[in-house]
Design an enzyme around this catalytic site. Structure first.
Site, PDB file in Angstrom:
ATOM      1  N   ARG A  32      -7.566  -8.832 -11.280  1.00 27.08           N
ATOM      2  CA  ARG A  32      -8.722  -8.053 -10.644  1.00 27.08           C
ATOM      3  C   ARG A  32      -8.180  -7.443  -9.176  1.00 27.08           C
ATOM      4  NH1 ARG A  32     -13.809  -9.188 -13.304  1.00 27.08           N
ATOM      5  NH2 ARG A  32     -14.572  -7.796 -11.571  1.00 27.08           N
ATOM      6  N   ASP A  33      -8.617  -6.260  -8.966  1.00 26.22           N
ATOM      7  CA  ASP A  33      -8.325  -5.655  -7.722  1.00 26.22           C
ATOM      8  C   ASP A  33      -8.791  -6.319  -6.523  1.00 26.22           C
ATOM      9  OD1 ASP A  33      -6.810  -2.553  -7.215  1.00 26.22           O
ATOM     10  OD2 ASP A  33      -8.335  -3.405  -5.610  1.00 26.22           O
ATOM     11  N   ILE A  34      -8.032  -6.561  -5.443  1.00 29.98           N
ATOM     12  CA  ILE A  34      -8.724  -7.190  -4.184  1.00 29.98           C
ATOM     13  C   ILE A  34      -9.975  -6.182  -3.619  1.00 29.98           C
ATOM     14  CG2 ILE A  34      -7.415  -6.202  -2.505  1.00 29.98           C
ATOM     15  CD1 ILE A  34      -6.928  -9.346  -1.454  1.00 29.98           C
ATOM     16  N   ASN A  88      -1.268   5.821  -9.898  1.00 30.62           N
ATOM     17  CA  ASN A  88      -1.184   6.651  -8.764  1.00 30.62           C
ATOM     18  C   ASN A  88       0.484   6.541  -8.365  1.00 30.62           C
ATOM     19  OD1 ASN A  88      -3.857   7.076  -8.207  1.00 30.62           O
ATOM     20  ND2 ASN A  88      -4.087   4.758  -7.250  1.00 30.62           N
ATOM     21  N   VAL A  97       1.050   0.232  -3.304  1.00 29.29           N
ATOM     22  CA  VAL A  97       1.998  -0.623  -3.695  1.00 29.29           C
ATOM     23  C   VAL A  97       3.012  -0.094  -4.721  1.00 29.29           C
ATOM     24  CG1 VAL A  97       2.016  -3.012  -4.841  1.00 29.29           C
ATOM     25  CG2 VAL A  97       0.063  -2.281  -3.380  1.00 29.29           C
ATOM     26  N   HIS A 101       1.836   0.211 -11.521  1.00 24.65           N
ATOM     27  CA  HIS A 101       0.602  -0.284 -12.078  1.00 24.65           C
ATOM     28  C   HIS A 101      -0.551   0.661 -12.462  1.00 24.65           C
ATOM     29  CE1 HIS A 101       0.308   0.248  -7.625  1.00 24.65           C
ATOM     30  NE2 HIS A 101      -0.999   0.652  -7.887  1.00 24.65           N
ATOM     31  N   HIS A 103      -4.271   1.344 -12.938  1.00 22.09           N
ATOM     32  CA  HIS A 103      -5.672   0.905 -12.769  1.00 22.09           C
ATOM     33  C   HIS A 103      -6.527   0.923 -13.935  1.00 22.09           C
ATOM     34  CE1 HIS A 103      -5.340   1.000  -8.275  1.00 22.09           C
ATOM     35  NE2 HIS A 103      -4.276   1.751  -8.639  1.00 22.09           N
TER      36      HIS A 103
END
Ligand code: 5GP
Ligand code: ZN
Length: 115
Positions: A32-34, A88, A97, A101, A103
């Site tokens: 899960r994204d923070i 991205n 980051v 990754h 999303h």
């Protein structure tokens, strides 16, 4: 397989930084994204440290991220409604980051163009 001692996502993959993991296999971890930008927001990362899309040498790596995201979207019931997947890259892409990754964002309607 490359790992980077200081990289945040490598540290999550190694279990040194806590995250809510929702999927993992031999090559990919998703958590899960923070700072979620949708009701369901997960990031899919390779276990291998690859900084950006520019650095990908094995196209299967990107395929693994995408198919894992599709599998989790289906598992969570978002396949029919739809969802958005995003990678991205660097400054103009909004990457913060530098461990590649993908999303997965779901649970609301997204706009186009994305802004
Ligand atoms: P980017 O902006 O590079 O495409 O995406 C990085 C994502 O990582 C952001 O959506 C951000 O909220 C998320 N993130 C940053 N730090 C952490 C963290 O410590 N844990 C988790 N789970 N997500 C993080
Ligand atoms: Zn890394």
């Amino acid at each position: 397989m490359a790992t980077d001692e200081a990289c945040l996502f490598c540290r999550i993959v190694r279990g040194e930084v806590a995250a809510t993991v929702v999927y993992e296999d031999d090559d990919v971890v998703a958590f899960r994204d923070i700072d979620p930008q949708a009701p369901y927001h997960v990031v899919f990362v390779p276990r291998d440290h690859v900084p950006t899309l520019n650095d990908v040498r094995d196209p299967i790596l990107v395929g693994r991220l995408a198919t894992a995201a599709a599998a989790v979207a289906a598992r969570e019931g978002y396949d029919g409604r739809g969802y958005r997947t995003v990678i991205n890259t660097n400054a103009d892409g909004g990457q913060t980051v530098f461990h590649i990754h993908l999303h997965l964002l779901a649970g609301r309607r997204f706009h186009w163009p994305p802004g």
